[in-house]
Design a protein around this motif. Sequence first.
Motif, PDB file in Angstrom:
ATOM      1  N   ASP A 247       0.853  -1.187   0.000  1.00  0.00           N
ATOM      2  CA  ASP A 247       0.000   0.000   0.000  1.00  0.00           C
ATOM      3  C   ASP A 247       0.888   1.236   0.000  1.00  0.00           C
ATOM      4  O   ASP A 247       1.817   1.335   0.803  1.00  0.00           O
ATOM      5  CB  ASP A 247      -0.891   0.022   1.249  1.00  0.00           C
TER       6      ASP A 247
ATOM      7  N   ASP B  78       0.678   5.564  -0.109  1.00  0.00           N
ATOM      8  CA  ASP B  78      -0.200   6.733  -0.087  1.00  0.00           C
ATOM      9  C   ASP B  78      -0.033   7.460  -1.420  1.00  0.00           C
ATOM     10  O   ASP B  78       0.921   7.231  -2.168  1.00  0.00           O
ATOM     11  CB  ASP B  78       0.116   7.647   1.111  1.00  0.00           C
TER      12      ASP B  78
ATOM     13  N   GLU C  51       3.199   7.469  -4.099  1.00  0.00           N
ATOM     14  CA  GLU C  51       3.020   6.893  -5.427  1.00  0.00           C
ATOM     15  C   GLU C  51       3.347   7.921  -6.510  1.00  0.00           C
ATOM     16  O   GLU C  51       4.015   7.606  -7.499  1.00  0.00           O
ATOM     17  CB  GLU C  51       1.590   6.390  -5.608  1.00  0.00           C
TER      18      GLU C  51
END
Length: 71
Positions: free
Chosen positions: A7, A9, A13
């Motif tokens: 994952d 944020d 990214e």
Amino acid sequence: MKRKLIDLDAETERRLSILAGSNGMSLKKYIEYILFIHGNEHTIKIEKEEKKKKEKVQNQLSILDEIDRNK
């Protein structure tokens, strides 16, 4: 090869995407590259640290052997 979900944020990214593009890679390939380089660097450091620990123990054992011989 193992697959892992990660994952990120949105800001991370975005930044990694910019870095990937500037290096001519997709985001996925860039993250794989970073992790590969980082993982291999630390492996070398760990091996060197283990070797130093073993040498230190061997030196300590040699000193103890020397002390025992001199008694």
